[in-house]
Design a protein around this motif. Structure first.
Motif, mmCIF file in Angstrom:
data_model
loop_
_atom_site.group_PDB
_atom_site.id
_atom_site.type_symbol
_atom_site.label_atom_id
_atom_site.label_comp_id
_atom_site.label_asym_id
_atom_site.label_seq_id
_atom_site.Cartn_x
_atom_site.Cartn_y
_atom_site.Cartn_z
ATOM 1 N N THR A 115 0.826 -1.216 0.000
ATOM 2 C CA THR A 115 0.000 0.000 0.000
ATOM 3 C C THR A 115 0.862 1.269 0.000
ATOM 4 O OG1 THR A 115 -0.020 0.053 2.418
ATOM 5 C CG2 THR A 115 -1.791 -1.176 1.331
ATOM 6 N N ASP A 116 2.155 1.132 0.357
ATOM 7 C CA ASP A 116 3.026 2.313 0.360
ATOM 8 C C ASP A 116 4.067 2.119 -0.733
ATOM 9 O OD1 ASP A 116 5.034 4.080 2.896
ATOM 10 O OD2 ASP A 116 4.582 4.478 0.784
ATOM 11 N N VAL A 117 3.739 2.554 -1.941
ATOM 12 C CA VAL A 117 4.604 2.353 -3.109
ATOM 13 C C VAL A 117 4.966 3.719 -3.689
ATOM 14 C CG1 VAL A 117 4.827 1.307 -5.411
ATOM 15 C CG2 VAL A 117 3.493 0.139 -3.619
ATOM 16 N N ILE A 118 6.246 4.011 -3.743
ATOM 17 C CA ILE A 118 6.699 5.256 -4.385
ATOM 18 C C ILE A 118 7.033 4.941 -5.831
ATOM 19 C CG2 ILE A 118 8.453 7.077 -4.395
ATOM 20 C CD1 ILE A 118 8.825 6.580 -1.369
ATOM 21 N N GLU A 119 6.248 5.514 -6.750
ATOM 22 C CA GLU A 119 6.421 5.223 -8.187
ATOM 23 C C GLU A 119 7.392 6.253 -8.774
ATOM 24 O OE1 GLU A 119 2.231 5.588 -9.010
ATOM 25 O OE2 GLU A 119 2.016 3.409 -9.228
ATOM 26 N N PHE A 120 8.679 5.912 -8.697
ATOM 27 C CA PHE A 120 9.739 6.872 -9.025
ATOM 28 C C PHE A 120 9.652 7.327 -10.489
ATOM 29 C CE2 PHE A 120 13.396 8.745 -7.057
ATOM 30 C CZ PHE A 120 14.274 9.077 -8.079
ATOM 31 N N HIS A 121 9.155 6.454 -11.354
ATOM 32 C CA HIS A 121 9.031 6.816 -12.772
ATOM 33 C C HIS A 121 7.562 6.926 -13.202
ATOM 34 C CE1 HIS A 121 13.325 5.093 -13.523
ATOM 35 N NE2 HIS A 121 13.348 6.342 -13.102
ATOM 36 N N GLY A 122 6.646 6.982 -12.233
ATOM 37 C CA GLY A 122 5.220 7.086 -12.546
ATOM 38 C C GLY A 122 4.596 5.713 -12.744
ATOM 39 N N SER A 123 3.436 5.702 -13.418
ATOM 40 C CA SER A 123 2.710 4.439 -13.563
ATOM 41 C C SER A 123 1.909 4.398 -14.861
ATOM 42 C CB SER A 123 1.733 4.256 -12.390
ATOM 43 O OG SER A 123 0.938 3.100 -12.616
ATOM 44 N N SER A 124 1.849 3.202 -15.452
ATOM 45 C CA SER A 124 1.029 3.031 -16.667
ATOM 46 C C SER A 124 -0.436 2.817 -16.300
ATOM 47 C CB SER A 124 1.542 1.841 -17.498
ATOM 48 O OG SER A 124 1.667 0.700 -16.684
ATOM 49 N N SER A 125 -0.750 2.786 -14.999
ATOM 50 C CA SER A 125 -2.154 2.551 -14.594
ATOM 51 C C SER A 125 -2.974 3.839 -14.697
ATOM 52 C CB SER A 125 -2.202 2.023 -13.157
ATOM 53 O OG SER A 125 -1.731 3.033 -12.266
ATOM 54 N N ARG A 126 -2.298 4.954 -14.941
ATOM 55 C CA ARG A 126 -3.003 6.239 -15.093
ATOM 56 C C ARG A 126 -2.569 6.887 -16.419
ATOM 57 N NH1 ARG A 126 -0.537 6.233 -10.222
ATOM 58 N NH2 ARG A 126 1.107 7.591 -11.040
ATOM 59 N N LEU A 127 -3.453 7.754 -16.926
ATOM 60 C CA LEU A 127 -3.090 8.576 -18.082
ATOM 61 C C LEU A 127 -3.193 10.033 -17.647
ATOM 62 C CD1 LEU A 127 -5.221 6.748 -20.827
ATOM 63 C CD2 LEU A 127 -2.839 6.337 -20.218
ATOM 64 N N ILE A 128 -2.448 10.906 -18.295
ATOM 65 C CA ILE A 128 -2.494 12.341 -17.952
ATOM 66 C C ILE A 128 -2.641 13.148 -19.235
ATOM 67 C CG2 ILE A 128 0.044 12.515 -17.971
ATOM 68 C CD1 ILE A 128 -0.241 14.622 -15.690
ATOM 69 N N CYS A 129 -3.453 14.226 -19.151
ATOM 70 C CA CYS A 129 -3.683 15.066 -20.331
ATOM 71 C C CYS A 129 -2.536 16.067 -20.502
ATOM 72 C CB CYS A 129 -4.997 15.838 -20.165
ATOM 73 S SG CYS A 129 -5.290 17.007 -21.511
ATOM 74 N N LEU A 130 -1.990 16.120 -21.704
ATOM 75 C CA LEU A 130 -0.875 17.042 -21.976
ATOM 76 C C LEU A 130 -1.308 18.499 -21.859
ATOM 77 C CD1 LEU A 130 0.949 15.481 -25.092
ATOM 78 C CD2 LEU A 130 1.706 15.473 -22.703
ATOM 79 N N ASP A 131 -2.625 18.754 -21.986
ATOM 80 C CA ASP A 131 -3.073 20.160 -21.946
ATOM 81 C C ASP A 131 -3.556 20.580 -20.560
ATOM 82 O OD1 ASP A 131 -2.420 20.304 -24.553
ATOM 83 O OD2 ASP A 131 -4.444 20.101 -25.348
ATOM 84 N N GLY A 167 11.143 15.112 -16.124
ATOM 85 C CA GLY A 167 11.697 15.024 -14.763
ATOM 86 C C GLY A 167 10.986 13.962 -13.931
ATOM 87 N N ILE A 168 11.628 13.587 -12.818
ATOM 88 C CA ILE A 168 11.023 12.641 -11.873
ATOM 89 C C ILE A 168 9.877 13.367 -11.162
ATOM 90 C CG2 ILE A 168 11.464 11.225 -9.804
ATOM 91 C CD1 ILE A 168 12.997 10.324 -12.339
ATOM 92 N N PRO A 169 8.730 12.691 -10.951
ATOM 93 C CA PRO A 169 7.650 13.359 -10.201
ATOM 94 C C PRO A 169 8.179 13.887 -8.863
ATOM 95 C CG PRO A 169 6.929 11.220 -11.053
ATOM 96 C CD PRO A 169 8.400 11.304 -11.320
ATOM 97 N N PRO A 170 8.040 15.196 -8.608
ATOM 98 C CA PRO A 170 8.696 15.819 -7.430
ATOM 99 C C PRO A 170 8.388 15.134 -6.103
ATOM 100 C CG PRO A 170 7.718 17.493 -8.853
ATOM 101 C CD PRO A 170 7.299 16.166 -9.415
ATOM 102 N N GLU A 171 7.131 14.731 -5.894
ATOM 103 C CA GLU A 171 6.802 14.119 -4.598
ATOM 104 C C GLU A 171 7.497 12.751 -4.450
ATOM 105 O OE1 GLU A 171 2.783 12.917 -3.884
ATOM 106 O OE2 GLU A 171 3.329 12.193 -1.884
ATOM 107 N N ALA A 172 7.544 12.010 -5.548
ATOM 108 C CA ALA A 172 8.208 10.690 -5.512
ATOM 109 C C ALA A 172 9.703 10.872 -5.229
ATOM 110 C CB ALA A 172 7.998 9.965 -6.830
ATOM 111 N N LEU A 173 10.286 11.876 -5.867
ATOM 112 C CA LEU A 173 11.733 12.130 -5.677
ATOM 113 C C LEU A 173 12.016 12.448 -4.213
ATOM 114 C CD1 LEU A 173 14.386 12.658 -7.468
ATOM 115 C CD2 LEU A 173 13.795 15.071 -7.223
ATOM 116 N N GLN A 174 11.195 13.334 -3.666
ATOM 117 C CA GLN A 174 11.411 13.783 -2.276
ATOM 118 C C GLN A 174 11.213 12.615 -1.302
ATOM 119 O OE1 GLN A 174 8.428 16.470 -0.763
ATOM 120 N NE2 GLN A 174 9.834 17.440 0.680
ATOM 121 N N ARG A 175 10.132 11.870 -1.495
ATOM 122 C CA ARG A 175 9.831 10.772 -0.555
ATOM 123 C C ARG A 175 10.871 9.662 -0.645
ATOM 124 N NH1 ARG A 175 4.938 7.640 -0.597
ATOM 125 N NH2 ARG A 175 5.814 6.924 1.363
ATOM 126 N N ALA A 176 11.365 9.405 -1.851
ATOM 127 C CA ALA A 176 12.348 8.320 -2.019
ATOM 128 C C ALA A 176 13.653 8.643 -1.281
ATOM 129 C CB ALA A 176 12.618 8.097 -3.496
#
Ligand code: APR
Length: 257
Positions: A115-131, A167-176
């Protein structure tokens, strides 16, 4: 397979540690059917990494999405956690492991139960809008037309993992790196340790005094630099042997208390 002595030594270190974290790479998912990036049958021996560069994606989203579907999403629904993922989930359940820091985008640690997983490079389980930067669950988007468009603003959607040039997601970078300073044992599984800044996390942990236990069939960039106990073997069987010893020691500990 590592000698029993090394497995016993690693298990003793893990059950007596104050705070355990795990750092994982593509190798932990190989036995779930997901190819690694480097080494035998590695993705980068079949595909040019430049095809997964952010500006290439922006210029040719449809072409890149066809590749993304063949390289990442073809495995996404079929891949299941293997005994190595399940071992880490059991360690969290036992209260032994706090956090998994993963370079993987396959969501298998969450599927296994961590349940506590830091996704340092993000995840393919979500999509994000470029706009509009809105995020969507992968299962909520139709993939009959590529590239998929944002239901909110009609912008182009991309997987919520980092492309080369991002860049690495800032929160993941900080928590890692916070975890690297807090944990007194890092269990490093299935990574070459060749990609930065991710590879600095176990190095930082070592510098602040953590014990580094590594599982890999081959030596990595960590093995002769920061690793204290090298369990040479595939993640599944090695983690199975390690978990058997940990469960035994854990029972002895709880029987004594
Ligand atoms: N069990 C454990 N380790 C394994 C197994 C296995 N069954 N099979 C292979 N490995 C090891 C290899 O020996 C190698 O050290 O897994 C590692 C795979 O290396 P990479 O493919 O380079 O994976 P990783 O280190 O996670 O790559 C880091 O590079 O391209 C980027 O973003 C991508 O997150 C990825 C990053």
């Amino acid at each position: 397979m590592s000698s029993d002595r090394l497995v016993i030594e690693a298990a003793e270190k893990i059950v007596t540690a104050q705070r355990v974290a795990s750092f994982t790479g593509a190798g932990i998912s190989v036995e779930s059917g997901i190819p690694p990036f480097r080494g035998k049958d590695g993705l980068w021996s079949k595909y040019d990494p430049d095809l997964f560069e952010i500006n290439h994606f922006r210029a040719r989203p449809a072409e890149t999405w066809n590749l993304l579907r063949d390289v990442f999403y073809v495995h996404f629904d079929k891949a299941e956690p293997n005994p190595a993922h399940k071992g880490l989930a059991r360690l969290e359940q036992m209260g032994v492991l706090k956090t998994v820091i993963t370079q993987n985008v396959d969501n298998l640690h969450q599927k296994a139960g961590n349940t506590d997983v830091i996704e340092f490079h993000g995840s393919s389980s979500r999509l994000i809008c470029l706009d509009c930067n809105t995020r969507f669950d992968y299962n909520d988007i139709l993939f009959d037309l590529l590239p998929p468009f944002c239901p909110t603003c009609r912008g182009i959607l991309k997987p919520d993992f980092i492309f080369f040039g991002e860049g690495i997601p800032p929160e993941a970078l900080q928590r890692a790196f916070l975890e690297a300073n807090l944990a007194d044992l890092f269990l490093v599984i299935g990574t070459t340790g060749e990609v930065y800044p991710a590879a600095l996390v176990p190095v930082q942990a070592k510098q602040q005094g953590a014990c580094i236990v590594e599982i890999n069939p081959e030596p990595s960039s960590f093995t002769f630099q920061v690793t204290d106990i090298f369990l040479q073997g595939n993640a599944g069987p090695t983690m199975t042997a390690l978990m058997e010893m940990i469960e035994k020691l854990y029972r002895q500990q709880t029987d004594r208390s």
